[in-house]
Design an enzyme around this catalytic site. Structure first.
Site, mmCIF file in Angstrom:
data_model
loop_
_atom_site.group_PDB
_atom_site.id
_atom_site.type_symbol
_atom_site.label_atom_id
_atom_site.label_comp_id
_atom_site.label_asym_id
_atom_site.label_seq_id
_atom_site.Cartn_x
_atom_site.Cartn_y
_atom_site.Cartn_z
ATOM 1 N N SER A 22 -20.559 -6.188 6.591
ATOM 2 C CA SER A 22 -21.035 -4.670 6.449
ATOM 3 C C SER A 22 -19.928 -3.913 5.847
ATOM 4 C CB SER A 22 -21.492 -4.142 7.717
ATOM 5 O OG SER A 22 -22.654 -4.811 8.233
ATOM 6 N N GLY A 93 -29.755 -7.998 1.680
ATOM 7 C CA GLY A 93 -30.490 -6.983 1.959
ATOM 8 C C GLY A 93 -29.673 -5.536 1.960
ATOM 9 N N ASP A 313 -27.609 -8.617 14.853
ATOM 10 C CA ASP A 313 -27.369 -9.865 14.006
ATOM 11 C C ASP A 313 -26.665 -11.145 15.017
ATOM 12 O OD1 ASP A 313 -27.942 -8.782 11.652
ATOM 13 O OD2 ASP A 313 -26.032 -8.060 11.261
HETATM 14 C C1 S3P Z 1 -26.751 -4.011 7.788
HETATM 15 C C2 S3P Z 1 -27.517 -3.401 8.778
HETATM 16 C C3 S3P Z 1 -28.377 -4.145 9.521
HETATM 17 C C4 S3P Z 1 -28.077 -5.528 9.710
HETATM 18 C C5 S3P Z 1 -27.520 -6.348 8.430
HETATM 19 C C6 S3P Z 1 -26.355 -5.580 7.939
HETATM 20 C C7 S3P Z 1 -25.779 -3.158 7.256
HETATM 21 O O1 S3P Z 1 -29.534 -4.302 8.949
HETATM 22 O O2 S3P Z 1 -28.826 -6.484 10.300
HETATM 23 O O3 S3P Z 1 -27.215 -7.776 8.590
HETATM 24 O O4 S3P Z 1 -24.616 -3.466 6.725
HETATM 25 O O5 S3P Z 1 -26.036 -2.016 7.179
HETATM 26 P P1 S3P Z 1 -30.912 -3.001 9.216
HETATM 27 O O6 S3P Z 1 -29.855 -1.786 8.907
HETATM 28 O O7 S3P Z 1 -31.979 -3.249 8.446
HETATM 29 O O8 S3P Z 1 -31.251 -3.165 10.754
#
Ligand code: S3P
Length: 426
Positions: A22, A93, A313
């Site tokens: 992240s 994502g 996670d």
């Molecule tokens: C993340 C936020 C989380 C996490 C993902 C990384 C990020 O998702 O599950 O692995 O780096 O902002 P969500 O914000 O959709 O919960």
């Protein structure tokens, strides 16, 4: 590819793990937005972060590898360039959602695509607030990728209360707001990871149990030097492995201890885990330290709702700790797990059934009842890196070992998993 694992009798040694995924995404993005040259040390070597790098290269940024760091030549305010083709965000994502916020504020059109798994994940959660800001952005008819963004003459600030505690949604809005003179406000009831706020030094006001996060062009990033602490989500697999293996002791250096991410350590400790932390330091407002783990007998505890985004996670590997702990493991309030790289509630339940225990699946969680059989078991990753690594650890704990199908997906967050394991398995 099917990866087999033999039972291990002991974990001993020390690990230096790659940077947090992240924080790495954000360090790359903010370096690309800033004008001038930034340096990033200990960047994650994950496929997801490679997706971010490749998108920003297409947006005109020069990004190259030095001996132990990467160098980024950023473009400056609204100076990203129109990409020649669609931006493929792969399985990531975070890349798809955060880049949507950035691209909504640029003066060119762009299309964001992703792989099969990411193309099924919900995107309206970012498209709707960005539209409220005046962005000219469309998801597919199903509310998924591809996302198409056209230049918008008139982006404006909003005040937005997050309907889901999601750092990706929060960050998409904040990154669009970074391009506006007026302050955009995002209100969050249950805290989600705050790396965007920390790295951009945003103002966060706590009011009546909520956080109000404010952003404007005044927070636009400048070229910087980043050190990315090691990924606590990656470390969690080795922490649980060391806890559940007899006569073990493991030290993991420079692990991110951000308060919105380290819930896994708190919960494991409340379960009776022998975990200690030394040498706490800080870089780019992000705390980190060395984590020392010793084998422990664990007991299951109740997992409160407000900690769920913090451990989102780590729930797969936490549930494995719960399976081997005294009492039954049960978790609720985590329906969000169904919208990750796989439907993680289903993926976990299906794999746990292979261990011959009673599994109760709920819409928002699951429960594991009974002791696992320790016979050789083959698990399925569902193409999801965190499911693959959870059942790799499960296999290592089984008396007869086990195997994980489609294991290659670990590269999404940690391509070095097997090599790191070999270093500490005795
Ligand atoms: C993340 C936020 C989380 C996490 C993902 C990384 C990020 O998702 O599950 O692995 O780096 O902002 P969500 O914000 O959709 O919960």
């Amino acid at each position: 590819m099917m990866q087999t694992f033999e039972h291990i009798s002991k974990i001993k040694g020390e690990l230096n793990l790659p940077g947090d995924k992240s924080i790495s995404h954000r360090a790359v993005m903010f370096s690309c937005l800033a004008e001038g040259t930034s340096q990033i040390e200990n960047l994650s070597d994950s496929e997801d972060v490679k997706s971010t790098i490749s998108c920003f290269k297409q947006l005109g940024c020069n990004i190259f590898s030095g001996p132990d760091k990467i160098i980024v030549e950023g473009k400056g305010y609204k100076k990203l360039e129109k990409p020649a083709a669609e931006l493929d965000t792969g399985n990531s994502g975070t890349t798809a959602r955060l880049i949507s916020g950035i691209l909504s504020a640029q003066n060119f059109a762009s299309v964001i695509t992703g792989d099969e798994s990411l193309s099924k994940r919900p995107m309206l959660r970012i498209v709707e607030p960005l539209k409220q800001m005046g962005a000219n952005i469309e998801a597919s008819r199903d509310g998924t990728l591809p996302i198409k963004i056209f230049p918008s003459g008139s982006l404006h600030h909003i005040k937005y209360k997050l309907p889901v505690p999601s750092a990706q949604v929060k960050s998409a809005i904040l990154l669009a707001g970074l391009h506006l003179n007026e302050k955009t406000e995002v209100i969050e009831e249950i805290p989600s990871r705050n790396h965007t706020e920390k790295l951009l030094n945003l103002e966060v006001e706590k009011l009546n149990g909520e956080s109000i996060i404010r952003v404007s062009r005044a927070n636009y990033p400048v070229a910087a030097k980043y050190f990315v602490p090691s990924d606590i989500s990656t470390a969690a697999f080795f922490i649980v492995l060391a806890l559940l293996t007899e006569n073990s002791e493991l030290k993991i250096n420079n692990v991110s201890l951000n308060e919105t991410r380290s819930g896994i350590i708190k919960i494991l400790k409340s379960m009776g885990a022998d975990i200690s932390i030394t040498g706490i330091k800080q870089s780019n407002n992000e705390p980190f330290g060395d984590v020392i783990v010793k084998s422990s007998n664990l007991q299951n505890v109740e997992i409160p709702e407000d900690v769920i985004p913090n451990i989102i996670d780590e729930i797969p590997i936490l549930s494995l700790a719960g399976l081997f702990a005294e009492g039954n493991f049960r978790i609720n309030n985590c329906k969000e797990l169904r919208y990750k790289e796989s439907d993680r509630i289903k993926a976990l339940c299906e794999n746990y059934k292979r261990l011959g225990i009673e599994v109760n699946e709920f819409e928002d969680g699951f429960e594991l009842i009974g002791r696992p059989q320790l016979k050789r078991t083959v698990f399925e990753s569902y193409g999801d890196h965190r499911i693959a690594m959870t059942f790799a650890v499960a296999s290592l704990l089984l008396e007869e070992g086990g195997a994980v199908e489609n294991f290659e997906c670990v590269k999404i967050s940690n391509p070095g998993f097997i090599e790191q394991l070999q270093r500490i398995a005795k």
